[in-house]
Scaffold this motif. Structure first.
Motif, PDB file in Angstrom:
ATOM      1  N   TRP A 140       0.824  -1.211   0.000  1.00 39.72           N
ATOM      2  CA  TRP A 140       0.000   0.000   0.000  1.00 39.72           C
ATOM      3  C   TRP A 140       0.861   1.266   0.000  1.00 39.72           C
ATOM      4  O   TRP A 140       0.494   2.269  -0.602  1.00 39.72           O
ATOM      5  N   THR A 256     -11.330  -2.233  16.866  1.00 37.86           N
ATOM      6  CA  THR A 256     -10.652  -1.255  16.026  1.00 37.86           C
ATOM      7  C   THR A 256      -9.143  -1.387  16.176  1.00 37.86           C
ATOM      8  O   THR A 256      -8.640  -1.969  17.140  1.00 37.86           O
ATOM      9  N   ALA A 274      -5.363   7.444   9.134  1.00 35.66           N
ATOM     10  CA  ALA A 274      -6.762   6.997   9.040  1.00 35.66           C
ATOM     11  C   ALA A 274      -6.960   6.044   7.867  1.00 35.66           C
ATOM     12  O   ALA A 274      -7.699   5.057   7.967  1.00 35.66           O
ATOM     13  N   GLN A 275      -6.323   6.329   6.752  1.00 42.83           N
ATOM     14  CA  GLN A 275      -6.442   5.457   5.579  1.00 42.83           C
ATOM     15  C   GLN A 275      -5.811   4.088   5.842  1.00 42.83           C
ATOM     16  O   GLN A 275      -6.352   3.056   5.433  1.00 42.83           O
ATOM     17  N   ILE A 277      -5.469   2.600   8.769  1.00 43.01           N
ATOM     18  CA  ILE A 277      -6.338   1.880   9.705  1.00 43.01           C
ATOM     19  C   ILE A 277      -7.557   1.313   8.979  1.00 43.01           C
ATOM     20  O   ILE A 277      -7.950   0.158   9.193  1.00 43.01           O
ATOM     21  N   GLU A 278      -8.158   2.109   8.112  1.00 45.24           N
ATOM     22  CA  GLU A 278      -9.335   1.647   7.366  1.00 45.24           C
ATOM     23  C   GLU A 278      -8.995   0.422   6.519  1.00 45.24           C
ATOM     24  O   GLU A 278      -9.760  -0.558   6.488  1.00 45.24           O
ATOM     25  N   ARG A 279      -7.861   0.458   5.845  1.00 45.99           N
ATOM     26  CA  ARG A 279      -7.473  -0.681   5.000  1.00 45.99           C
ATOM     27  C   ARG A 279      -7.146  -1.913   5.840  1.00 45.99           C
ATOM     28  O   ARG A 279      -7.497  -3.040   5.468  1.00 45.99           O
ATOM     29  N   GLU A 281      -8.292  -2.731   8.831  1.00 43.32           N
ATOM     30  CA  GLU A 281      -9.527  -3.301   9.384  1.00 43.32           C
ATOM     31  C   GLU A 281     -10.330  -4.030   8.318  1.00 43.32           C
ATOM     32  O   GLU A 281     -10.998  -5.028   8.603  1.00 43.32           O
ATOM     33  N   ALA A 282     -10.242  -3.566   7.076  1.00 43.07           N
ATOM     34  CA  ALA A 282     -10.976  -4.210   5.978  1.00 43.07           C
ATOM     35  C   ALA A 282     -10.414  -5.585   5.656  1.00 43.07           C
ATOM     36  O   ALA A 282     -11.107  -6.422   5.056  1.00 43.07           O
ATOM     37  N   ARG A 284      -9.494  -7.788   7.902  1.00 43.43           N
ATOM     38  CA  ARG A 284      -9.637  -8.650   9.073  1.00 43.43           C
ATOM     39  C   ARG A 284     -10.311  -9.992   8.772  1.00 43.43           C
ATOM     40  O   ARG A 284      -9.781 -11.051   9.112  1.00 43.43           O
TER      41      ARG A 284
END
Length: 309
Positions: A140, A256, A274-275, A277-279, A281-282, A284
Motif C-alpha cells: 500500500w 478497532t 486513518a487510511q 487503519i481503514e485498509r 480493518e478491511a 480482518r
C-alpha cells in the motif's frame, strides 16, 4: 504468586522462575532456511524454479503444498497432483509461507497441556497474521520490501516460541498474567528469564544461518530507530506494525486498530494514518479465514474447527 485463570477456568499454578535460561535452539529444516534466504533477497524477481527445487527435495513440504492447493479454501474443480503446477498456482509467497510455518510448528513438541497449546496457537496466528499485514502495508505504501518483511514477520515471534520451547511451564504462567490474548512484554520476559524474545530473535537467526540483517532487524522491533539504515528502520516498522495489528485483531479481538508508536516511521508515504487503519480493518475477515485454513492445513488440529483443509 500467580493466580490468573487459564482458558479452561483453572488457576495457573505458582511457578518459581529462574533467570539462568540455557537456551536450546531446535534445528531449522534446510528447506526453511533456503526459502528464508530466497525471500530476503529483494534484488531479484521471485525464482519459482529454485523454489520448486527446494520444495521437491522435501517430501513433507511437498505433501503440505499439494494439500493446500487441493483444499476447499481454493475451490479448484480438478485435483492437482504435480508439485510444479501447485507452486505455480499458489505463488511464491504462499508456498514460502507454508514452508516457514511448517518449520515453526516443530516447536509444538515442547508443549504439554491445553493452556500451552493455546499459547502456541496464538503465537502462530501472530506470526502469520503479522506477515500478511506487513506485506500489505509495504504494498500500500509502495515500498519495495514486501518479500523481506513477509519473511521477517513470519519469524518475528521465534524468540517467544523459543522461550515456550525451553521453559513451557514458566512461559505459561507469565502469559496468563496478561489480558487474554495479550503478549507478555519484553521487559517481563527479561525479568523472568534474563532475556527477551527480541534478543532471542537475533540469536535464533544466527543459529539457523539466516541473513545477519534479518536477525538484527528482528532484535530492534521495539526500537527501530536504533537500526543503522533507513531501509532497516522502515522494514522493522512495517513488521512491528503488522504484529500490533495481528495481536489486536486476531489475539485480543479488538474492534478497532490502534497503530503502534513504530508506525510513525511509515506515515508520510502515500497514505494517512486513518487510511491505513481503514485498509487494515478491511482485511480482518479474510485474514482470519486464511489463518484458520493455514494453521489447520499445516498440521495444527487445534483451531476453532471451522477451517477446512
Amino acid at each position: 504468586m500467580l493466580n490468573s485463570m487459564t482458558p479452561s477456568g483453572r488457576s495457573v499454578p505458582a511457578t518459581k522462575f529462574q533467570a539462568d535460561l540455557n537456551v536450546r535452539f531446535p534445528p531449522l529444516p534446510r528447506t526453511a532456511s533456503e526459502v528464508a534466504r530466497l525471500l530476503s533477497d529483494d534484488s531479484t524477481e521471485p525464482n519459482l524454479e529454485q523454489l520448486i527445487e527446494i520444495v521437491h527435495a522435501d517430501p513433507i513440504v511437498t505433501q503440505l503444498v499439494l494439500r493446500r492447493i487441493n483444499s476447499a479454501y481454493y475451490g479448484l474443480r480438478r485435483r492437482i497432483t504435480e508439485i510444479q503446477k501447485a507452486i505455480a498456482l499458489l505463488g511464491f509467497l504462499e508456498v514460502s509461507n507454508i514452508v516457514l510455518t511448517a518449520a515453526m510448528l516443530q516447536l509444538r513438541e515442547a508443549v504439554s497441556n491445553p493452556e500451552q497449546e493455546h499459547i502456541f496457537d496464538n503465537l502462530m496466528r501472530l506470526s502469520v497474521g503479522s506477515a500478511i499485514y506487513a506485506q500489505r502495508l509495504s504494498q500500500w505504501l509502495q515500498l519495495p520490501y514486501a518479500r523481506r518483511v513477509f519473511t521477517a514477520a513470519l519469524l518475528h515471534a521465534s524468540g517467544r516460541l523459543i522461550l515456550l520451547y525451553n521453559r513451557p511451564d514458566d512461559y505459561e504462567a507469565l502469559w496468563y498474567t496478561n489480558e487474554e490474548g495479550a503478549l507478555p512484554s519484553a521487559d517481563a520476559e527479561r525479568t523472568i528469564f534474563g532475556v527477551s524474545y527480541l534478543e532471542l530473535n537475533e540469536q535464533a537467526a544466527n543459529a539457523w544461518n539466516l541473513p545477519e540483517e534479518l536477525g538484527l532487524m528482528l532484535s530492534k522491533l521495539e526500537s527501530p530507530k536504533e537500526l543503522p539504515t533507513p531501509e532497516l528502520k522502515t522494514q522493522a516498522a512495517l513488521v512491528a506494525t503488522g504484529s500490533a495489528v495481528a495481536e489486536q485483531l486476531h489475539l485480543t479481538h479488538h474492534d478497532t486498530v490502534f497503530l503502534p508508536e513504530q508506525a510513525r516511521l511509515l506515515l508520510g508515504y502515500t497514505l494517512t494514518e486513518a487510511q491505513l487503519i481503514e485498509r487494515l480493518e478491511a482485511e480482518r475477515s479474510e485474514t482470519e479465514r486464511y489463518l484458520q485454513m493455514l494453521l489447520k492445513g499445516n498440521g495444527n488440529g487445534n483451531g476453532n474447527g471451522n477451517a477446512e483443509a
